[in-house]
Scaffold this active site. Structure first.
Site: not given
Ligand code: DQA
Length: 146
Positions: A11-12, A19, A24, A75, A78, A99, A101, A108
């Site tokens: 998501p997002n 964003r 990011y 990825n 959240a 995985e 990120h 964070r």
């Molecule tokens: C994320 C880190 C997560 O905590 C966050 O909710 C994201 C992006 C990252 O790529 O740094 O949406 O996965």
């Protein structure tokens, strides 16, 4: 082609580039996809790159990867911190799993320090921005070829 690598985004992440750019970065998801495609092609692999805002869709795609992919980059955004269905699905995938990120989740907020996925993957890359995706592809290719 040596096989397909699924690259699944949660998501997002469709909003990358707009964003929280300070967290990011300015690179869009389309630009990350292009970098992944180039890196994989150079190693003789295809990618199937997807994004969804739905947890269940990630589960369905991981199940699909069981039939179609030699490796998987995820990825989960959240859902990394809240999902039990995604790690359960990952446990059923027998190829190499990484995985990723973009941000360093350990620098964070406290709630981001725990990932429910990490004990179901082969490796975790965080904090290296879009380069993390490319490094994950390189690792999967190297393991698949060994
Ligand atoms: C994320 C880190 C997560 O905590 C966050 O909710 C994201 C992006 C990252 O790529 O740094 O949406 O996965």
């Amino acid at each position: 082609m040596a096989g397909t690598i699924f690259i699944l985004n949660g998501p997002n992440l469709n909003l990358l580039g707009q964003r929280e750019v300070d967290v990011y970065g300015a690179t869009t998801l389309a630009e990350i996809e292009a970098a992944c495609r180039d890196a994989a092609a150079g190693l003789g692999f295809e990618i199937d790159f997807r994004q969804t805002n739905q947890e269940g869709e990630l589960v369905t795609w991981i199940q699909e990867a069981r039939e179609k992919a030699v490796g998987l980059v995820i990825n989960a955004a959240a859902y990394t911190h809240s999902s039990y269905a995604i790690p359960d699905a990952l446990a059923t995938f027998e190829g190499t799993k990484v995985e990723v990120h973009l941000s360093n989740i350990f620098k964070r907020e406290e709630f981001r320090h725990h990932s429910t996925l990490s004990n179901q993957v082969d490796g975790v890359i965080c904090g290296l921005g879009p380069q993390g995706y490319v490094l994950a592809i390189e690792a999967i290719a190297e393991i698949a070829n060994s």
